[in-house]
Design a protein around this motif. Structure first.
Motif, short mmCIF file in Angstrom:
data_model
loop_
_atom_site.label_atom_id
_atom_site.label_comp_id
_atom_site.label_asym_id
_atom_site.label_seq_id
_atom_site.Cartn_x
_atom_site.Cartn_y
_atom_site.Cartn_z
N LEU A 23 0.83 -1.21 0.00
CA LEU A 23 0.00 0.00 0.00
C LEU A 23 0.86 1.26 0.00
CD1 LEU A 23 -2.87 1.32 0.36
CD2 LEU A 23 -2.41 1.27 2.82
N GLU A 24 1.94 1.23 0.78
CA GLU A 24 2.74 2.43 0.97
C GLU A 24 3.81 2.63 -0.10
OE1 GLU A 24 4.21 2.76 4.95
OE2 GLU A 24 2.26 2.36 5.86
N ALA A 25 3.96 1.69 -1.03
CA ALA A 25 4.94 1.85 -2.10
C ALA A 25 4.70 3.19 -2.81
CB ALA A 25 4.84 0.70 -3.10
N THR B 136 8.14 -4.59 -5.55
CA THR B 136 7.98 -5.16 -4.21
C THR B 136 7.22 -6.47 -4.28
OG1 THR B 136 8.00 -2.96 -3.19
CG2 THR B 136 7.07 -4.74 -1.89
N LEU B 137 6.15 -6.51 -5.08
CA LEU B 137 5.39 -7.74 -5.22
C LEU B 137 6.23 -8.83 -5.88
CD1 LEU B 137 2.68 -9.18 -4.85
CD2 LEU B 137 2.03 -8.37 -7.12
N ILE B 138 7.01 -8.48 -6.87
CA ILE B 138 7.89 -9.45 -7.53
C ILE B 138 8.85 -10.06 -6.51
CG2 ILE B 138 9.83 -9.66 -9.14
CD1 ILE B 138 8.32 -7.72 -10.99
N ALA B 139 9.47 -9.19 -5.67
CA ALA B 139 10.40 -9.69 -4.66
C ALA B 139 9.72 -10.62 -3.67
CB ALA B 139 11.04 -8.51 -3.93
N MET B 140 8.51 -10.26 -3.22
CA MET B 140 7.76 -11.10 -2.28
C MET B 140 7.43 -12.46 -2.90
SD MET B 140 5.00 -8.45 -0.64
CE MET B 140 5.49 -7.09 0.42
N THR B 141 7.02 -12.44 -4.16
CA THR B 141 6.61 -13.66 -4.84
C THR B 141 7.80 -14.57 -5.10
OG1 THR B 141 4.80 -12.43 -5.88
CG2 THR B 141 5.33 -14.58 -6.81
N GLU B 142 8.91 -13.99 -5.54
CA GLU B 142 10.12 -14.79 -5.76
C GLU B 142 10.59 -15.41 -4.46
OE1 GLU B 142 12.05 -12.52 -9.64
OE2 GLU B 142 12.70 -11.94 -7.62
N TYR B 143 10.50 -14.66 -3.37
CA TYR B 143 10.89 -15.16 -2.06
C TYR B 143 10.01 -16.34 -1.65
CZ TYR B 143 11.87 -15.06 2.98
OH TYR B 143 12.22 -15.39 4.27
N GLU B 144 8.69 -16.19 -1.86
CA GLU B 144 7.76 -17.27 -1.50
C GLU B 144 8.03 -18.53 -2.32
OE1 GLU B 144 3.00 -18.39 -1.57
OE2 GLU B 144 3.65 -16.37 -2.11
N MET B 145 8.26 -18.37 -3.62
CA MET B 145 8.51 -19.53 -4.47
C MET B 145 9.83 -20.21 -4.11
SD MET B 145 7.01 -18.58 -8.27
CE MET B 145 8.07 -17.15 -8.52
N GLY C 239 9.19 -22.15 -0.97
CA GLY C 239 8.32 -23.29 -1.21
C GLY C 239 8.99 -24.40 -1.98
N SER C 240 9.97 -24.06 -2.80
CA SER C 240 10.66 -25.08 -3.60
C SER C 240 11.88 -25.64 -2.89
CB SER C 240 11.08 -24.48 -4.94
OG SER C 240 12.02 -23.44 -4.75
N GLY C 241 12.13 -25.11 -1.69
CA GLY C 241 13.29 -25.61 -0.94
C GLY C 241 14.58 -24.95 -1.35
N GLY C 242 14.50 -23.91 -2.18
CA GLY C 242 15.69 -23.23 -2.63
C GLY C 242 16.16 -22.21 -1.61
N SER C 243 17.17 -21.48 -1.96
CA SER C 243 17.71 -20.44 -1.08
C SER C 243 16.98 -19.14 -1.38
CB SER C 243 19.21 -20.28 -1.32
OG SER C 243 19.71 -19.22 -0.53
N ALA C 244 16.19 -18.69 -0.42
CA ALA C 244 15.40 -17.48 -0.63
C ALA C 244 16.28 -16.25 -0.49
CB ALA C 244 14.26 -17.42 0.39
N PRO C 245 16.17 -15.32 -1.43
CA PRO C 245 16.95 -14.09 -1.31
C PRO C 245 16.45 -13.22 -0.16
CG PRO C 245 15.37 -13.91 -3.09
CD PRO C 245 15.30 -15.33 -2.59
N SER C 246 17.32 -12.40 0.39
CA SER C 246 16.93 -11.51 1.47
C SER C 246 16.04 -10.41 0.94
CB SER C 246 18.17 -10.91 2.11
OG SER C 246 17.81 -9.91 3.05
N LEU C 247 15.02 -10.05 1.71
CA LEU C 247 14.14 -8.96 1.32
C LEU C 247 14.59 -7.64 1.93
CD1 LEU C 247 10.62 -10.60 1.59
CD2 LEU C 247 11.99 -10.21 -0.45
N ASN C 248 15.67 -7.66 2.71
CA ASN C 248 16.15 -6.43 3.35
C ASN C 248 17.19 -5.74 2.47
OD1 ASN C 248 14.58 -6.93 5.63
ND2 ASN C 248 16.13 -8.31 6.45
#
Length: 222
Positions: free
Chosen positions: A190-192, A201-210, A213-222
């Motif tokens: 909302l605040e973007a 921001t949504l792309i980063a959140m979605t890539e992180y979730e996938m 979920g796939s057991g891969g190494s999730a990138p940092s969102l910070n």
């Protein structure tokens, strides 16, 4: 019926507030809501008698869906306009709010109504009144590609012909609203400041979730 506000100056001096955890509304998007608590039934009644505007905002403490009293609220919410309503025989409403503009909560009023009311300031969000503002900066091809990847990941069927016909701004905002993210993430969307930043921001959140979920190494969102 009063017209949809077209600029910050068209907004009323005060609006009723609907504090609701995890509920995201964005400009020109639509949020269906079932309203059953007596305090919010009265709020909808008052809105329908007037300008049909309601401020949807999240409480700071999201452990309760819609806290009573004057619990602290987020600084930014979104003003919605009732574009559809249905009454049931059980004293309930089904309404659809169309997002008008984001707002800053200027200050809350002391009122006798069972629902909260506040003065809002939308001057920082004048671009929200233009439906497609900022969409030329969004990498639509990349965004749609992510949608395809996520649809495969989550086993979701999407109407790709309808997606192709949907404007970029509407598409980004719709995906933000239906995404399976928590209250804090939705407040971040909302605040973007711009549509491009919201999409990224949504792309980063979605890539992180996938990745998680796939057991891969999730990138940092910070």
């Amino acid at each position: 019926m009063l017209k949809r506000p077209a600029q910050p100056a068209d907004l009323p001096k005060s609006v009723p507030l609907f504090p609701l955890s995890g509920a995201l509304l964005l400009p020109f998007s639509h949020r269906p809501l079932n309203v059953f608590e007596p305090r919010y039934i009265e709020m909808v009644d008052a809105a329908l008698r007037g300008d049909r505007l309601i401020g949807l905002i999240q409480p700071e403490d999201t452990t309760e869906e819609s806290p009573r009293g004057r619990d602290p609220l987020q600084a930014i919410g979104c003003l919605g306009r009732i574009t559809h309503f249905e009454e049931s025989g059980e004293g309930r409403y089904f309404i659809i709010l169309e997002g008008v503009t984001r707002f800053r909560l200027a200050h809350e009023l002391t009122v006798l109504t069972p629902y909260r009311q506040c003065v809002v300031d939308a001057s920082d969000f004048a671009s929200d009144f233009t439906r497609n503002f900022g969409e030329e900066a969004v990498d639509r091809e990349r965004f749609v590609r992510l949608m395809r990847d996520y649809a495969d990941f989550a086993n979701i069927e999407l109407n790709w012909e309808e997606i192709e016909r949907t404007g970029t701004a509407d598409l980004v905002n719709f995906c933000c609203m239906v995404g399976p993210y928590d209250a804090a993430d939705k407040q971040l969307l909302l605040e973007a400041p711009t549509l491009e930043q919201r999409a990224e921001t949504l792309i980063a959140m979605t890539e992180y979730e996938m990745a998680r979920g796939s057991g891969g190494s999730a990138p940092s969102l910070n």
